[in-house]
Write a protein that holds these residues in place. Sequence first.
Motif, mmCIF file in Angstrom:
data_model
loop_
_atom_site.group_PDB
_atom_site.id
_atom_site.type_symbol
_atom_site.label_atom_id
_atom_site.label_comp_id
_atom_site.label_asym_id
_atom_site.label_seq_id
_atom_site.Cartn_x
_atom_site.Cartn_y
_atom_site.Cartn_z
ATOM 1 N N GLN A 1 23.245 31.686 35.326
ATOM 2 C CA GLN A 1 23.590 32.941 34.656
ATOM 3 C C GLN A 1 25.079 33.216 34.826
ATOM 4 O O GLN A 1 25.599 33.209 35.924
ATOM 5 C CB GLN A 1 22.779 34.089 35.254
ATOM 6 N N VAL A 2 25.750 33.462 33.707
ATOM 7 C CA VAL A 2 27.176 33.744 33.733
ATOM 8 C C VAL A 2 27.412 35.195 34.126
ATOM 9 O O VAL A 2 26.817 36.107 33.547
ATOM 10 C CB VAL A 2 27.782 33.465 32.349
ATOM 11 N N GLN A 3 28.268 35.393 35.101
ATOM 12 C CA GLN A 3 28.514 36.749 35.573
ATOM 13 C C GLN A 3 29.907 36.864 36.152
ATOM 14 O O GLN A 3 30.401 35.952 36.810
ATOM 15 C CB GLN A 3 27.478 37.113 36.645
ATOM 16 N N LEU A 4 30.542 38.019 35.903
ATOM 17 C CA LEU A 4 31.799 38.391 36.535
ATOM 18 C C LEU A 4 31.566 39.689 37.298
ATOM 19 O O LEU A 4 30.990 40.629 36.729
ATOM 20 C CB LEU A 4 32.899 38.608 35.502
ATOM 21 N N VAL A 5 32.030 39.739 38.525
ATOM 22 C CA VAL A 5 31.854 40.939 39.336
ATOM 23 C C VAL A 5 33.192 41.330 39.940
ATOM 24 O O VAL A 5 33.805 40.547 40.674
ATOM 25 C CB VAL A 5 30.818 40.716 40.453
ATOM 26 N N GLU A 6 33.618 42.552 39.633
ATOM 27 C CA GLU A 6 34.851 43.095 40.208
ATOM 28 C C GLU A 6 34.542 43.839 41.503
ATOM 29 O O GLU A 6 33.466 44.436 41.635
ATOM 30 C CB GLU A 6 35.541 44.071 39.238
ATOM 31 N N SER A 7 35.482 43.814 42.419
ATOM 32 C CA SER A 7 35.358 44.561 43.666
ATOM 33 C C SER A 7 36.744 44.905 44.176
ATOM 34 O O SER A 7 37.745 44.402 43.667
ATOM 35 C CB SER A 7 34.597 43.750 44.716
ATOM 36 N N GLY A 8 36.785 45.778 45.181
ATOM 37 C CA GLY A 8 38.044 46.118 45.821
ATOM 38 C C GLY A 8 38.631 47.450 45.408
ATOM 39 O O GLY A 8 39.662 47.858 45.941
ATOM 40 N N GLY A 9 37.990 48.124 44.477
ATOM 41 C CA GLY A 9 38.498 49.426 44.079
ATOM 42 C C GLY A 9 38.258 50.465 45.153
ATOM 43 O O GLY A 9 37.582 50.214 46.153
#
Length: 123
Positions: A1-9
């Motif tokens: 499954q293709v996924q992008l996850v942002e973090s650090g905000g």
Amino acid sequence: QVQLVESGGGLVQPGGSLRLSCAASGFTLDDYAIGWFRQAPGKEREGVSCISNSDGSTYYADSVKGRFTISRDNAKNTVHLQMNSLKPEDTAVYYCAADPHSCRAVLTGTGYWGLGTQVTVSS
């Protein structure tokens, strides 16, 4: 499954720093141009930065040039956005996007997108 996850905000005072991360699963980020975008309430989405998949060249919007740095960590299949000297006007939801072609393509909004991470700059 293709996924992008942002973090650090998060919440940071003016003049402070944050490092955002964009982690990919299901594909190799190094094969893609990666862009960072932001959108503040009531404002249009803005392309903030991009790193090429062909030659590693980078792009920065004038509003962040000299303060933000984009980089790859291929071992972790992650792209970072180091944000220094933050200003209240940097407050927005930040998104990363990946396109296999080029920064020009990803900055038009094509490719895979994450769900975003909130950055709030306030005293």
